[in-house]
Design an enzyme around this catalytic site. Structure first.
Site, mmCIF file in Angstrom:
data_model
loop_
_atom_site.group_PDB
_atom_site.id
_atom_site.type_symbol
_atom_site.label_atom_id
_atom_site.label_comp_id
_atom_site.label_asym_id
_atom_site.label_seq_id
_atom_site.Cartn_x
_atom_site.Cartn_y
_atom_site.Cartn_z
ATOM 1 N N ALA A 33 12.493 39.505 16.953
ATOM 2 C CA ALA A 33 12.093 39.496 18.360
ATOM 3 C C ALA A 33 13.203 40.009 19.261
ATOM 4 C CB ALA A 33 11.667 38.085 18.761
ATOM 5 N N THR A 86 12.332 43.124 21.679
ATOM 6 C CA THR A 86 11.714 43.771 22.842
ATOM 7 C C THR A 86 11.247 42.762 23.894
ATOM 8 O OG1 THR A 86 10.935 45.481 21.330
ATOM 9 C CG2 THR A 86 9.884 45.407 23.484
ATOM 10 N N ALA A 104 12.402 45.609 28.717
ATOM 11 C CA ALA A 104 13.444 46.122 27.819
ATOM 12 C C ALA A 104 12.799 46.590 26.522
ATOM 13 C CB ALA A 104 14.495 45.039 27.541
ATOM 14 N N ILE A 151 5.721 41.307 19.545
ATOM 15 C CA ILE A 151 6.395 40.822 18.339
ATOM 16 C C ILE A 151 5.423 40.750 17.153
ATOM 17 C CG2 ILE A 151 7.855 39.002 17.352
ATOM 18 C CD1 ILE A 151 8.999 40.753 19.792
ATOM 19 N N GLU A 190 9.899 50.407 16.419
ATOM 20 C CA GLU A 190 11.292 50.429 15.902
ATOM 21 C C GLU A 190 12.085 51.561 16.550
ATOM 22 O OE1 GLU A 190 12.579 49.361 12.088
ATOM 23 O OE2 GLU A 190 10.790 48.157 11.700
ATOM 24 N N GLY A 191 11.831 51.777 17.824
ATOM 25 C CA GLY A 191 12.481 52.847 18.577
ATOM 26 C C GLY A 191 11.600 54.078 18.551
#
Ligand SMILES: Cc1cc2nc3c(=O)[nH]c(=O)nc-3n(C[C@H](O)[C@H](O)[C@H](O)COP(=O)(O)OP(=O)(O)OC[C@H]3O[C@@H](n4cnc5c(N)ncnc54)[C@H](O)[C@@H]3O)c2cc1C
Length: 381
Positions: A123, A125, A129, A156, A363-364
């Site tokens: 967790a 994010t 953000a 999440i 994941e980006g």
């Protein structure tokens, strides 16, 4: 293509393929439609010990690495990426403990994760953000024997289903990213709640929720690593788990490609099967080329990581970007080859196209991966 997997890796891949084809394929459409969390499949993966493939032997696992984890994810994704991500999110939650856990933390959590008795989650994010993870606002204040967590997390995976969560929170606001720390938070801790469940485009079998922390009491021994090392914990974890997203993408692409080839051979138009038209043949050839390239890049990155290399952010990000872009292209083309039948839920490729999209985001997002790759390239020369 021969990928020179070890005998053990071949067995793991074969076993995961069997579970995927015999069990996951049967529930994929139903679980996607109804948003059912695949606990039964996770139990089966536990029964066959595939839940422990990437966990070190001393903590009850098989002792493999990122490669073994990716082989399982790839095969599950051939039939349902929603099932695969539910498995992979436990790896995302377990890796910070494998990498930075104290001996007592490893002994407490890893054997149960290996046996499939605990589901994990990661967790980081928050609502404000996402790509800019260093701006998280959840706080952790030390009070006696506890850290008191306040704030919320968004998006999440395994939210509400997981037993153990690695949660990132700010312990010293003045230090920016160096003021973030990681904590192990167990389901049932006072002041820890699960919020809204997301209604997603794809990977609908997986659970994605908000998490809420209201004066949540986390024992001080649950600090992961040292205070202020949370950002590093997150980034080093992603270096090892981004190939997992690439594996998901390769698996989704492979699944869509297999359906498209079979369909092209069966469907007749103008008195001939679709597979006799060169326009279709070239699409199938491009699918094959791209999937093989993505898989080769994925496996070589896994080998690099598992060989003990120190720095592999660039390679890890590159295989995630390439494979996820391939998955999006291949699944879109599979829908095209199947025409109207590709666009409806009677066939699995429309689900695969929806599932592929998220591999370019989570994941980006791929833009952020390209930023990482570019900054590494510029440092190198
Ligand atoms: C299904 C799902 C599951 C997830 N599971 C988890 C989980 O288990 N744990 C967890 O912590 N998080 C999880 N996430 C969060 C995920 O990692 C983020 O959604 C992702 O990092 C992008 O953040 P964002 O959605 O806030 O987009 P934003 O950061 O708002 O970005 C929006 C767009 O702008 C682009 N962008 C942003 N900044 C830049 C820049 N500097 N340069 C160029 N482009 C930029 C992005 O690439 C993106 O395309 C999940 C997300 C989804 C959708």
């Amino acid at each position: 293509m021969e990928y020179f997997l070890s005998e053990e890796q071949k067995i793991i891949k074969k076993l995961a393929k069997r579970i995927s084809d015999e069990y996951v394929s049967k529930v994929a459409i139903k679980y996607d439609k109804e948003g059912i969390f695949p606990k039964d499949i996770l139990d089966l993966l536990a029964y066959t010990e595939l839940t422990g493939v990437y966990i070190p032997k001393e903590y009850g696992g098989f002792g493999g690495g990122v490669m073994e984890m990716c082989l399982v994810v790839e095969e599950l994704s051939r039939n349902c990426a929603g099932v695969a991500v539910s498995y992979a999110a436990t790896a995302l939650g377990a890796y910070p403990i494998i990498l930075y856990g104290k001996e007592e933390q490893k002994k407490k959590y890893l054997p149960k994760i290996a046996k499939g008795e605990l589901i994990a989650a990661f967790a980081l994010t928050e609502a404000d953000a996402g790509s800019d993870v260093s701006s998280i606002k959840t706080t952790a204040e030390k009070k006696g024997d506890y850290y008191i967590l306040n704030g919320s997390k968004h998006w999440i995976t395994n939210g509400g289903e997981a037993d153990v969560y690695v949660v990132f929170a700010v312990t010293d606001k003045s230090k920016g990213p160096r003021g973030i720390s990681a904590f192990i938070v167990e389901k049932g801790y006072e002041g820890f709640y699960c919020g809204k469940k997301e209604d997603k485009m794809g990977i609908r079998a997986s659970s994605t929720t908000e998490l809420i922390f209201e004066d949540c009491k986390v024992p001080k021994e649950n600090l992961l690593g040292r205070e202020g090392t949370g950002f590093i914990v997150a980034m080093k974890t992603f270096d090892r788990t981004r190939p997992g997203v690439a594996a998901m993408a390769v698996g989704i692409a492979q699944g869509a490609y297999e359906h498209a080839v079979r369909y092209a051979k069966e469907r007749v138009q103008f008195g001939q099967p679709l597979s006799s038209f060169q326009a279709i043949q070239h699409m199938l050839a491009d699918m094959y080329i791209n999937i093989e390239a993505a898989r080769a890049m994925l496996y070589s990155t896994c080998r690099m990581i598992d060989s003990g290399a120190k720095d592999f952010s660039k390679e890890s990000s590159a295989c995630k970007v390439f494979a996820s872009d391939v998955a999006m292209k291949v699944t879109t083309d599979a829908v095209q080859i199947m025409g109207g039948n590709g666009y409806v839920k009677d066939y699995p490729v429309e689900k695969m196209m929806r599932d592929a999209k998220v591999t370019q985001i989570f994941e980006g997002a791929n833009q952020i991966q390209r930023n990482i790759i570019a900054s590494e390239i510029i440092k190198e020369y």
